[in-house]
Design an enzyme around this catalytic site. Structure first.
Site, PDB file in Angstrom:
ATOM      1  N   TYR A 102      -6.911  15.354  -9.305  1.00  0.00           N
ATOM      2  CA  TYR A 102      -5.969  14.432  -9.945  1.00  0.00           C
ATOM      3  C   TYR A 102      -4.853  15.222 -10.633  1.00  0.00           C
ATOM      4  O   TYR A 102      -3.660  14.913 -10.470  1.00  0.00           O
ATOM      5  CB  TYR A 102      -6.709  13.569 -10.957  1.00  0.00           C
ATOM      6  CG  TYR A 102      -5.838  12.613 -11.730  1.00  0.00           C
ATOM      7  CD1 TYR A 102      -5.362  11.439 -11.140  1.00  0.00           C
ATOM      8  CD2 TYR A 102      -5.491  12.865 -13.054  1.00  0.00           C
ATOM      9  CE1 TYR A 102      -4.570  10.548 -11.851  1.00  0.00           C
ATOM     10  CE2 TYR A 102      -4.695  11.985 -13.769  1.00  0.00           C
ATOM     11  CZ  TYR A 102      -4.239  10.831 -13.161  1.00  0.00           C
ATOM     12  OH  TYR A 102      -3.435   9.956 -13.864  1.00  0.00           O
TER      13      TYR A 102
ATOM     14  N   ASP B 231       0.884  -1.161   0.000  1.00  0.00           N
ATOM     15  CA  ASP B 231       0.000   0.000   0.000  1.00  0.00           C
ATOM     16  C   ASP B 231       0.922   1.210   0.000  1.00  0.00           C
ATOM     17  O   ASP B 231       1.624   1.470   0.992  1.00  0.00           O
ATOM     18  CB  ASP B 231      -0.890  -0.012   1.246  1.00  0.00           C
ATOM     19  CG  ASP B 231      -1.712   1.258   1.427  1.00  0.00           C
ATOM     20  OD1 ASP B 231      -1.528   2.214   0.649  1.00  0.00           O
ATOM     21  OD2 ASP B 231      -2.520   1.308   2.368  1.00  0.00           O
ATOM     22  N   VAL B 232       0.960   1.959  -1.105  1.00  0.00           N
ATOM     23  CA  VAL B 232       1.963   3.018  -1.254  1.00  0.00           C
ATOM     24  C   VAL B 232       1.770   4.174  -0.286  1.00  0.00           C
ATOM     25  O   VAL B 232       2.666   5.019  -0.133  1.00  0.00           O
ATOM     26  CB  VAL B 232       2.017   3.548  -2.706  1.00  0.00           C
ATOM     27  CG1 VAL B 232       2.471   2.465  -3.665  1.00  0.00           C
ATOM     28  CG2 VAL B 232       0.695   4.168  -3.134  1.00  0.00           C
TER      29      VAL B 232
ATOM     30  N   ASN C 267       4.481   3.985 -10.036  1.00  0.00           N
ATOM     31  CA  ASN C 267       3.359   4.023 -10.979  1.00  0.00           C
ATOM     32  C   ASN C 267       1.990   4.047 -10.312  1.00  0.00           C
ATOM     33  O   ASN C 267       1.028   4.568 -10.893  1.00  0.00           O
ATOM     34  CB  ASN C 267       3.443   2.811 -11.907  1.00  0.00           C
ATOM     35  CG  ASN C 267       2.155   2.590 -12.676  1.00  0.00           C
ATOM     36  OD1 ASN C 267       1.826   3.337 -13.603  1.00  0.00           O
ATOM     37  ND2 ASN C 267       1.383   1.580 -12.273  1.00  0.00           N
TER      38      ASN C 267
ATOM     39  N   THR D 237      -6.936   1.966 -20.738  1.00  0.00           N
ATOM     40  CA  THR D 237      -6.926   0.978 -19.660  1.00  0.00           C
ATOM     41  C   THR D 237      -8.245   1.119 -18.895  1.00  0.00           C
ATOM     42  O   THR D 237      -9.097   1.946 -19.230  1.00  0.00           O
ATOM     43  CB  THR D 237      -5.757   1.250 -18.707  1.00  0.00           C
ATOM     44  OG1 THR D 237      -5.896   2.589 -18.209  1.00  0.00           O
ATOM     45  CG2 THR D 237      -4.413   1.110 -19.416  1.00  0.00           C
TER      46      THR D 237
ATOM     47  N   VAL E 129      -4.801   6.592 -22.054  1.00  0.00           N
ATOM     48  CA  VAL E 129      -4.633   5.219 -22.540  1.00  0.00           C
ATOM     49  C   VAL E 129      -5.910   4.455 -22.187  1.00  0.00           C
ATOM     50  O   VAL E 129      -6.421   4.593 -21.073  1.00  0.00           O
ATOM     51  CB  VAL E 129      -3.411   4.546 -21.875  1.00  0.00           C
ATOM     52  CG1 VAL E 129      -3.231   3.128 -22.384  1.00  0.00           C
ATOM     53  CG2 VAL E 129      -2.147   5.375 -22.119  1.00  0.00           C
TER      54      VAL E 129
END
Length: 264
Positions: A158, A62-63, A89, A195, A193
């Site tokens: 964001y 968990d960053v 990332n 994703t 992208v």
């Protein structure tokens, strides 16, 4: 001529259970690096590590958790026999108009995207600097976003966090150089992208009324992109391999746009 060959390099990639991170892990492995996948999604992350082949591995991370970073970096360094490359990332995007901003959602983005990157720099520096458990210098590559360079509605928080990633990158490079850590620090600015995150953004900006449909939102992005298409995971992964390699040995403290010109 400097090479893109990463044979003998040891890499840790966060948020690598899916999306861009998964693609980056595969590209680094294909270039010769041994890779540890780090993610909160243990099942998916373990499968990605398995798919990379023998010698690669997975650690839970968990960053946003400082102690979790310490453990994960120690585990990765032990598994790999060192650490040369960190790709910061892991990230989240929660679409919202500023007038409808939810404090909890904003905090989550700031903690994952900004604090998570800062903690990654902290623990990479501690591992890679002289006297650290890896101790041979290395490379940190942070994943920012084209959102750091443009004013696209619906992604205010964001965008702010990714602008912060850019600043952390440059200050990290300056501190590493000043203190003799031997760690280059750069970032990439991916364009949109398709994703799960990218598709989710297109759906969300339509849902909050900024575009008539997700398709219209995607068309607007392509219209702002001189290259005339969305990005692909392989585009972003190739940029990470380049920045990790000796071909980029004198590139330090910069952001590399991989956005088809959208942010120029």
């Amino acid at each position: 001529m400097a090479s893109l060959d990463l044979n003998g390099r040891k890499a840790l990639v966060t948020g690598a259970a899916q999306g861009l991170g998964e693609g980056m892990a595969h590209a680094l492995a294909a270039a010769g690096a041994t890779v540890v996948v780090a993610d909160v999604q243990d099942d998916l992350g373990g499968k990605v590590a398995e798919s990379l082949g023998e010698g690669h591995g997975f650690v839970h991370l968990d960053v946003t958790d400082d102690a979790g970073w310490e453990t994960a970096v120690a585990e990765a360094t032990g598994l790999l026999g060192g650490l040369d490359i960190l790709v910061n990332n892991a990230g989240v995007e929660i679409t919202s108009l500023l007038v409808d901003l939810d404090a909890a959602a904003a905090r989550k983005q700031m903690e994952v995207n900004l604090l998570g990157t800062a903690l990654g720099l902290k623990h990479a520096f501690r591992a890679m600097r002289p006297g650290g458990p890896a101790g041979n210098g290395g490379v940190v590559i942070n994943v920012a976003s084209v959102a750091a360079t443009i004013a696209f509605p619906g992604i205010g928080v964001y965008s702010a966090t990714k602008s912060g990633v850019d600043r952390l990158t440059r200050i990290g490079a300056a501190e590493s150089g000043k203190l003799g850590y031997g760690v280059r620090v750069n970032c990439v600015y991916p364009g949109l992208v398709p994703t799960a995150m990218g598709a989710g953004l297109a759906n969300d900006v339509a849902e909050i009324g900024l575009f008539g449909s997700p398709e219209e939102a995607v068309g607007a992005v392509i219209g702002l992109t001189p290259s005339g298409r969305l990005g692909e995971v392989a585009d972003m992964a190739a940029a990470v391999v380049f920045l990790a390699s000796d071909a980029a040995s004198f590139i330090n403290g910069v952001g590399l746009p991989v956005d088809g010109g959208m942010g120029m």
